[in-house]
Design an enzyme around this catalytic site. Structure first.
Site, PDB file in Angstrom:
ATOM      1  CB  CYS A  78      -0.929   0.005   1.216  1.00 51.59           C
ATOM      2  SG  CYS A  78      -2.105  -1.370   1.260  1.00 51.59           S
TER       3      CYS A  78
ATOM      4  CG  HIS B 219      -1.530   3.072   4.491  1.00 49.14           C
ATOM      5  ND1 HIS B 219      -1.505   1.797   4.000  1.00 49.14           N
ATOM      6  CD2 HIS B 219      -0.888   3.029   5.675  1.00 49.14           C
ATOM      7  CE1 HIS B 219      -0.890   0.998   4.843  1.00 49.14           C
ATOM      8  NE2 HIS B 219      -0.496   1.727   5.874  1.00 49.14           N
TER       9      HIS B 219
END
Length: 573
Positions: A96, A152
């Site tokens: 990610c 994130h």
């Protein structure tokens, strides 16, 4: 030569997957607008900077889109891709944070210090504050910029938050994964907190709304409140289809014939996301943006095979440097494309979107030094040759060193125990431990987890630390040519040496107990002050939350998957 065993499925059936086509005009459960999304468009013009919608999905496997032969229904993505340009030589990162950081900065992760793992919730770490981000460059070009979805990229200080990194508005989560309804995220037993934010505030009032629905509706509201005469950039980073596997029942019902429960839930989430994309496109049409818009669709990494995803027929999965971890689903849909309805094999990497989109926006790149991305719009729109000839997938000096690697194996110029991967032209080199390497057909996931060994497995070549593939001729990475072509191996190792000389130190600080959500009223959020450095350590124990402490519903599941992953890694042949 390696020996392969293919068991438990019909190869013919694997190669003949089809998908059901849905009626584009069928009302959607996500929709909050009501006009025909496919009405005839006016002739495209490029007299103004285009509206840019960048859609990023989470953990969607390479196989998990209709036009790649999937058993999952994605009629919207199929149609948008068919009418635009499919990117079939498109690369992302295996996890990610690296993909998101490279999208936002246009730089390889070795140049931002984020080359190891992800940014974890309790780490005093974030996207380096000296980086000029993509939305900041678009703001300079006169764009209104908005982010909806998963960040994130760190949040330990307020300066790290999306509203301070170039976004005029933000609705989404800061951590890596949350419950799709309650927005709770647990980073270990008892370390749980709420994670949905509006701007820099906690969005407590949005709890209970399924995130895929919520995010699509927010995009529609942004478009409704903005003028199509003014350029807009919307970054839609869906939480879908990352774990936990949660979907409204009406979507799961469509896949009731799937024997694998995980695959059934995952498929439902993909189809729900597909409808959300449909409604975003619908809103672009209704509010007058579509004719001067560019829609980019990208996944962030390969699918997680033990959570329902499939990268078949590619090798590997999320978290690996095999093609199944780094080759992404990507396409561009726009009335402004000169050569539409085609498949492009131009080499494209996620870092390329930064210079490409800034150039489309008529922004200024002359004052941005050190970009690793290229402007690939001529390759996408006109079918010209890509300016990119190589991709550094990564160099991670902190990842567990391969047992059988050495400097000697790297011709004295590279320690092959170090995890690294690079693509140069048609050649791809991997060193160290690239990650779990099997080919996993979708059918073998039935009755998970009892039958995961029912897959195609590599049965030799384990005591290795170097692999070489001609990825053009062998996209499934079945034939290692490292022994036959030592000259190519040496050339690519020299490229790794070159890139490693430009790398900055890894930013991967220890977790800080001060980050506990109980210090922030039960929510994840910034905990360090503006004057605190990255190594700042809190000395207090977590305080009692003002809100009722929530149970960590996903901690046990996360622990199970970690143990499962350890078992796979320790038992691979």
């Amino acid at each position: 030569m390696a020996v392969y065993a293919l068991t438990g499925f019909s190869l013919v059936s694997l190669l003949s997957f089809g998908y059901l086509s849905w009626d584009w005009m069928k009302p959607s459960l996500v929709a909050d607008v009501a006009t025909d999304p496919m009405e005839k468009s006016l002739p495209p013009t490029f007299t103004r900077p285009p509206h840019i919608i960048f859609i990023l999905t989470d953990d969607q496997g390479y196989h998990d889109v209709g036009y790649h032969g999937s058993d999952i229904q994605t009629p919207t993505l199929d149609r948008l891709a068919a009418e635009g340009v499919k990117l079939e030589n498109y690369y992302i990162q295996p996890i990610c944070t690296p993909s998101r950081s490279q999208l936002i900065t246009g730089r390889y992760q070795i140049h931002t210090g984020l080359q190891h793992s992800i940014i974890r919730p309790r780490q005093p770490n974030c996207l380096p504050l000296d980086q000029v981000t993509l939305p900041q460059k678009l703001q300079e070009a006169g764009y209104s910029t908005h982010m909806v979805g998963k960040w994130h990229l760190g949040f330990y200080k307020k300066e790290c938050l999306p509203p301070r990194r170039g976004f005029d508005t933000f609705l989404g989560s800061l951590t890596g994964n949350v419950d799709y309804y309650t927005y709770d995220n647990c980073d270990g037993p008892g370390v749980c907190g709420y994670d949905l934010h509006e701007g820099e505030d906690v969005a407590w009032d949005q709890s209970g709304k399924y995130s895929t629905f919520l995010y699509a509706q927010r995009v529609s509201k942004i478009l409704a409140s903005h003028s199509p005469k003014e350029p807009i950039f919307i970054y839609v980073a869906f939480q879908a289809v990352h774990t936990p596997l949660q979907s409204p029942k009406e979507y799961i019902y469509r896949y009731r014939s799937m024997g694998n429960v995980a695959r059934r839930k995952y498929a439902a989430m993909v189809t729900c996301m597909d409808e959300a994309v449909k409604n975003i496109t619908w809103a672009l049409k209704k509010y007058g943006y579509y004719d001067n818009s560019v829609i980019v669709f990208s996944t962030d990494n390969g699918g997680q095979t033990f959570s329902g995803g499939s990268n078949w027929p590619l090798r590997g999965r999320k978290g690996t440097y095999w093609e199944g971890g780094v080759r992404g689903i990507g396409f561009v849909h726009s009335p402004l494309i000169k050569r539409k309805r085609r498949t492009s094999w131009a080499l494209v990497h996620i870092t390329d979107w930064y210079p490409t989109l800034v150039s489309l926006a008529r922004g200024n790149l002359s004052n941005v030094q050190g970009l690793d991305g290229y402007n690939v719009w001529p390759a996408i729109s006109e079918g010209k040759e890509s300016p990119r000839t190589e991709i550094l997938h990564n160099i991670d000096p902190l990842y567990n060193h391969a047992k059988y690697g050495s400097l000697e194996d790297g011709f004295g110029i590279w320690n092959t125990a170090v995890q690294a991967s690079i693509r140069v032209g048609e050649w791809k080199l991997l060193t160290g431990d690239p990650g779990y390497s099997d080919w996993i057909p979708p059918q073998t996931l039935t009755n998970f987890p009892g039958s995961w060994w029912n897959l195609e497995r590599l049965t030799d070549g384990l005591k290795k630390s170097v692999w070489l593939f001609n990825i053009t001729a062998d996209p499934y990475e079945r034939y290692d040519l490292s022994e036959q072509r030592p000259d190519v191996v040496r050339t690519l190792l020299m490229r790794l040496v070159h890139y490693n000389r430009t790398a900055i130190p890894v930013r991967y600080p220890a977790e800080n107990p001060r980050a506990h959500p109980d210090f922030n009223g039960g929510a994840w959020g910034p905990w360090a002050s503006e004057d605190d450095g990255e190594e700042w350590e809190g000395s207090r124990e977590p305080l009692k939350s003002r809100n009722k402490k929530k149970k960590c519903k996903i901690c046990k599941l996360r622990s199970f998957f970690r143990k499962l992953n350890t078992r796979l890694m320790s038992n691979r042949i």
